[in-house]
Design an enzyme around this catalytic site. Sequence first.
Site, short mmCIF file in Angstrom:
data_model
loop_
_atom_site.label_atom_id
_atom_site.label_comp_id
_atom_site.label_asym_id
_atom_site.label_seq_id
_atom_site.Cartn_x
_atom_site.Cartn_y
_atom_site.Cartn_z
N GLU B 50 13.79 54.33 50.04
CA GLU B 50 12.53 55.33 50.76
C GLU B 50 12.69 56.66 50.41
O GLU B 50 13.50 57.32 50.72
CB GLU B 50 12.81 54.84 52.19
CG GLU B 50 11.53 54.11 52.82
CD GLU B 50 11.71 54.18 54.27
OE1 GLU B 50 11.73 55.15 54.96
OE2 GLU B 50 11.88 53.34 54.98
N ASP B 61 10.20 62.23 63.79
CA ASP B 61 11.63 62.28 63.52
C ASP B 61 12.21 62.92 64.46
O ASP B 61 11.98 64.12 64.93
CB ASP B 61 11.42 63.00 62.08
CG ASP B 61 11.01 61.94 61.07
OD1 ASP B 61 11.52 60.87 60.81
OD2 ASP B 61 9.87 62.35 60.28
N TYR B 176 7.72 47.00 58.48
CA TYR B 176 8.79 47.81 58.97
C TYR B 176 8.82 47.55 60.36
O TYR B 176 8.02 47.81 60.82
CB TYR B 176 8.48 49.18 58.42
CG TYR B 176 9.58 50.33 58.52
CD1 TYR B 176 10.31 50.12 59.78
CD2 TYR B 176 9.89 51.23 57.67
CE1 TYR B 176 11.28 51.06 59.70
CE2 TYR B 176 10.90 52.12 57.68
CZ TYR B 176 11.52 52.18 58.89
OH TYR B 176 12.67 52.92 59.01
#
Lengths: 273, 273, 410, 410
Positions: B50, B61, B176
Site C-alpha cells: 500500500e 491519519d 479493507y
Amino acid sequence: MSARLTRRFEALARAGRAGLVTFVTAGDPDYETGLEIVRALPQAGADVIELGMPFTDPMADGPAIQEAGCRALDAGMTLARVLDLAAAFRAGDADTPVVLMGYINPILAMGLETFTARAAAAGVDGLIVVDMPPEEDAPLRRAASAQGLHLIRLATPTTDDDRLVRVLDGASGFLYYVSVAGVTGSKSAAGADIDAAVARLRRQTDLPIAVGFGIRTAEQAGAVARSADAAVVGSAIVNVVKAHLGRPDLVDAVSRFVADLSAGVRAARKEHS
Amino acid sequence: MSARLTRRFEALARAGRAGLVTFVTAGDPDYETGLEIVRALPQAGADVIELGMPFTDPMADGPAIQEAGCRALDAGMTLARVLDLAAAFRAGDADTPVVLMGYINPILAMGLETFTARAAAAGVDGLIVVDMPPEEDAPLRRAASAQGLHLIRLATPTTDDDRLVRVLDGASGFLYYVSVAGVTGSKSAAGADIDAAVARLRRQTDLPIAVGFGIRTAEQAGAVARSADAAVVGSAIVNVVKAHLGRPDLVDAVSRFVADLSAGVRAARKEHS
Amino acid sequence: MTDAPANSFTQGPDERGHFADYGGRYVAETLMPLILEVERAYEAATRDPAFQAEFDDLLTHYVGRPSPLYFAERLTEHLGGAKIYFKRDEVNFTGAHKINNVVGQILLARRMGKTRIIAETGAGQHGVATATVAARFGLSCTVFMGAVDMARQRSNVHRMTLLGADIRPVHSGNATLKDAMNEALRHWVAEVDDTFYVIGTVAGPHPYPAMVRDFQSVIGREVREQILDREGRLPDSLVACIGGGSNAMGLFHPFLDEPTVRCRAVEAAGRGVDTGEHAASLTRGRPGVLHGNKTYLLQDADGQIIEPYSISAGLDYPGVGPEHAWLRDQGRVEYVHATDQAALDAFQLCARTEGILPALEPAHALAHVAEWAPTLPADHLMVMNLCGRGDKDMDTVVEALGLTAGEAKR
Amino acid sequence: MTDAPANSFTQGPDERGHFADYGGRYVAETLMPLILEVERAYEAATRDPAFQAEFDDLLTHYVGRPSPLYFAERLTEHLGGAKIYFKRDEVNFTGAHKINNVVGQILLARRMGKTRIIAETGAGQHGVATATVAARFGLSCTVFMGAVDMARQRSNVHRMTLLGADIRPVHSGNATLKDAMNEALRHWVAEVDDTFYVIGTVAGPHPYPAMVRDFQSVIGREVREQILDREGRLPDSLVACIGGGSNAMGLFHPFLDEPTVRCRAVEAAGRGVDTGEHAASLTRGRPGVLHGNKTYLLQDADGQIIEPYSISAGLDYPGVGPEHAWLRDQGRVEYVHATDQAALDAFQLCARTEGILPALEPAHALAHVAEWAPTLPADHLMVMNLCGRGDKDMDTVVEALGLTAGEAKR
Ligand SMILES: Cc1ncc(COP(=O)(O)O)c(C=O)c1O
Ligand SMILES: Cc1ncc(COP(=O)(O)O)c(C=O)c1O
C-alpha cells in the site's frame, strides 16, 4: 461675628492698600513645622491667614494643594489638630484673622456644632467650605453664626448676576472671588478680566473682595491688588514648602516668599497712582 | 480488472496463510529512499504494497502518517511522482500488487481520468481513497474500472449490516476492514473482536478481507492473520522510517521490521492448527 | 439542486447533500453512519414543532434575539451614497452570529442522546459559543483550536477555559482553523458513540452546510421583517464577510429568490489576492474536496491545500461552504474581497463614525461597503451583517495600528 | 422626599435634589451654574416627547433593548429554592447596563450644545459606553480612569482607545474609581463652557442621581412587563449588586411602591467587612459628603475617606448613590454583602450551570442569590440583574482562580 476680619479690612482700606491673604495647609509638612510657618506669616506680611484643613479628596484643588494635604494627613493631621494649630497661633497673635478653608466631610464627622464651637474657641474668624454652595450651606451657616464665625462665600467667573444675588445673600466676612474656572494652582486670569470682575462685584456688594486662584508672583499679586481688597496666594506658597521639604530653611523660605508677595501687594496702588 | 490482487489472494489462500499488507507513504523521507524501501518490501515479506499518496490534510491519519506525508511533501513529492515511484517499482517487480491509498483532492486536481489512466500505466492495481465513501465514489469507480483498477472499499466497526450491503455493492479487490474507530496509529482492537468482525463480514462477502489500523507488532499481526485474509500494517512501519531518518540503515531497518511482521503472519495459523 | 425548480436558489441541496457538484459527504467510512444519523435526526427535528419552539425560546431568552437592525446614520453620511443598515449580530450573547447555529446543533445533540460536544474554532467565537451552550446543558465540551489562533484570540481562550471547556491546541499545518478542523474530525472518528461534532460554519459533510445555514437563516428572516417594518420594502443589497460562509448564508438565504436583492460576500484578501497571502478561496481557489465537502479551495496544481492567511482568524480558512461555491457558479451571489489593511481602515471608520468596534471579520464586509456604497444612489438600501464584536481582536488591532493603549499615555 | 406621599418610595428627590438628608449639590461654586443648567435642561428634556422618542430609538436599535429576561433553569435546579430569573443587561451593546444611562446623558449634552464629553470610569464599562456613544455622535471624549483599574481592566482601555477616547490615567489615592471621579470633577471645573460630565452611576450632585436612575429604570420597567408576560405576576424579590448603585436603582425603582417585592442590593465585602478591606459603604459606612452628594461613605473618625477595596473595579468605591442611603434608612431595600471569594465562586457557578460569564460586579449579586435562594420556596420568583458580562474580567478571574488558560495545557 468675629470682628478681626472686619477690623483688618477696615485697616487696609484706611491704609489705602489691598491685603495679602496667604493660604497654607495646616500641618504641612507636619504639625510643628506647620505651626512655625503660620506663626511667621504675619511678620512676613500676611494680612489674613487661610488655613487649609486637609482632606483626602480635595476635588477643587490642583496637585500642589492635594499633595500638601497628603503630607499633612500622612504626618497625622486631623481636623482637631487643625483647630489646635489655630489655637496655638492665636495664643501668640491676637490680631491676624484666621480663616479655615476646606471640605465639609471632616466637619460633618466632627459635627457642625462641635466644630464651630471649637473653631471659635480656637480664635478662628471665618470658614470657607469649598463644596458647600449657598444651596447647601444653611445648617453650617446657622452653626457658624451662632459662634460668631463668618461663613465666606465664593463667586467665580461662572457666577452670573442673577446667581450673584444668591451668593451674596448671607455672605459675610469678605467675598472670595475665584478668578479662573479651574482648580487651585491653575493658570492665572488676565489683569483686565480681574479688574472688570471686581467692578461687577462691587456693584452688588459692599463686602471686601479677595481675589484668588492662580496668583504665583509678586507682580501678579500686585496686579490683583490694584482693584481687589485682597489677593489670595495659595499653591505658590505651598510649592515653596514642597521645594524646601526636609531643609532647615523651610520656614525662612516661606517667609521670604511671602514678604516678596507682600511687597508686590503694598506697591500696587502706589505704582499706579 | 488488474489480476495481480486476485492472483495474490488466491495464492495466499492456497498457501493456507494470510497475507501481509505493508503501508508506507510514497517518497518518505524522499523519492529515492522511498523507492528503495518499497523495492525491499516484497523481499522482506510483504504480500501487498500500500503506497500512501501524501496530502497536506490527511484527516483520517494519526501523527505518524501525517508526519510521513509532511516529510514526503517537503521533499517535493507530488501525485505525479507517486505514480513515477509506483512505475519504477513495477519495473522491477511484476507480481506484488500495489494499492495506492490517500485522499481525493490531489486526484481531482490531476483529473479522475488522467489519474486512473496513469496509475494503471504505472502498474498500480487498486485504489483506497479514504474520504470517498460509497455515497460519493461513483465517478471515481467508473474511472477506475475503465482502467482495470480495483476501488477498494472500507468497512469499520460502525458499519452495521444494512450499511455493509451498500459498502459491498461495487466493492472490488478486497475489503479493507478498519478494526478500530479512530485514525491510523490508534490503539489496536482486541483479537476476539476482530475474529467476530471478520466472521460477520464473511457472511456477506466472498472478497478477501484485509484488517488494519493499530497493528504494531508481529504478535498483533499474527492474531489478525488467524482469521483475516491479510493484516495491514502502516503507522508502525512509518515509525521505523522516522526512527532511522538520516541513518544509512534505514531501508534495512524497515526490511527487518517487515520480515518480523511477516514471520508473525506466516506463523499465525500454524500455531493455531 | 438538480431537481429544484430552475428558478429557485433556496431549494438545495439535493437528498445526497449536493449543491450541483458541490457539497456531499466526503468522510471516512467510520464517520458515515454517524453523519447519516445526524442527517436523519436533523430531518426529524425540522419536522418537530417542539424542536423549533425550544430553538426559538433559547434564541429569544438566552441569545437575546432578535438582534437590532440599525441605521448607520453617520457612516451613511460619511460615505455619501447608499443608505446603510447594520444587522447587529455582534450584540448577541457571546458576541457573534456563531451562537445561533450552536444552539440548534446542541439541541440536536441532546435529541440524539449525545453527552460530549466537540468543536473546532478559529476566531474562538464558535468555540466560545459552543463552550457556552454546552455548559448551559451540562455537556462536556472539547474545543480544537490552532495554536496561532490561541495566541491571537487569547481572550476567547480564557472564556472557554472559564466555561469549563477542554481546549486542545493544534500545532499541525499553520496551526489555524483548517488544522483545528482536521483535528476535530480525527478526534470524532475515535469517539463516534457519545460525541456530537458541532461544526461552526456552512461547511463539512452534508447535512452540516444545510443545517448550519438553516439555523443561521434567522438572521436574514429577521432582516426581512425589520426592513419591511422600517422601510416598507426589501433591501437592494446585502453584504457579509465570508470565512466558511455561515453569516453570509444566514443573511442571504431568505433573499436568494428575490431577484432585486443583490448579494455580495467579502473574502479576506490578506496582503492582497495576488500575493499568495490571502484566504480568498472563491476568488483564487479551484473546486476540490476538503473537510467532507466539495467546494472551492486554495490549492496548488498538485491538489495540496495552500495555507491561507488573514489578519482575521475567523476568515483564515482555505475553503468555503459548498452552497457558496454553487451560488458563485450560478452568479447569484457576487464574491469580492478586502485586504487586511482595508479591514483595519474599516474597523477604524466604524469605531469613529458609529462607536461600534466590529470584529475583524465583519470589518472586511465593511471595507467593501466603504468602497461600494459611495457609488450607489441615496435610495439604495444596503444591509451589512455586523456579525461579531471586536473585543476579541483588541490586541491584534492595537498592535496592527501601532497604537499605544491609554495607559501608556501618562 | 419630605413632600412626597408618605407611602411612596418613588417620588424623590425634592426640588433641591434631596432624598431626606441625602443627595444635594455639594460642589464648588464654579460648577453650580452648570449643575443648575443641567438640571433645567434635564427637566425640559423629560417633558419633551421627542427626547424620549430619540432615547427609546437608540435603546432599541443601537443598544439592542429590551434585554432578555432569562429563566436560569439549571441554576435554579442546582440551588433548589426560589425560581431564578436573570435580567440580561450583559447582552446590551458594550456589555453592561451602563450604556442605558450614557445614551440618555449624551442626548442631553447634545441638547445643551456641549461638544466635549468627560467621564470617570472604574471597571471601564462606563468609560467604554461613554466613548462609544460619544463616537456615535462625533463628540470629543475624555475618560478619567485610575491607573490600578487601567491595569485590571486592560481590554476596556483598548476599547476606549480604539473608539478615539482620550484616556487620562489617575494616580492619586488608590488610583481607582473614587480618584477618577475626583479628577473628572477637577477637569470639569476648568472646562465648564463646552463640556458635559457624564457620570456613570446614581451619585454626584443633583440632578445626576435622579437622572441616572430615570435612564436606568428602563431595566425595571422591562422586567415588570416581561415577568408579567412570563409568570403572570410580579416577582417576589429583586437582587442587584451595588457599586454606585445605578443598576440596582434601575431594577428596583419601578417596583419600590410594590410592597410585596423585596429588594436586596449586594455590596462588595472584599476580603470581609471586618477586615477593613472592602467597599461596603452602606454596611460599614457613615453619612458624609463626597463627590457632590451626601450619602453613606467609608470614612474614618476624622471624616477622611477610607480607600475601598474590591476585586471588582466597578464596586471599588467608598460611597453609594444617595437614594440608596435613603432607602436603607427607610428599610425599603435591604443591603447585604458578598466577599471577593463568594463572587468568584458565584462566577464559576454561573459559568458551569448557565454558560454565562458574568462580570465580577453582578457575580456579587449572584453570590447572594446562591445564599438566599435555597432558603426560599419554589414558588418564590427572584429576578437578579445580570448587569454586565465578564469579558473585561477574564485576566483577573483566571489569575484569582489560579487557572491555566487553555494554551498552557499542551
Ligand atoms: C465574527 C465572525 N464573523 C465571521 C466569521 C466567519 O465565519 P462565517 O463565514 O462562517 O460566518 C467568524 C468565524 O469565526 C466570526 O467569528
Ligand atoms: C457591570 C457592572 N455592574 C455594576 C457596576 C457598578 O455600578 P452601579 O452600582 O452603578 O450599577 C459596574 C460599574 O462599573 C459595572 O461595570
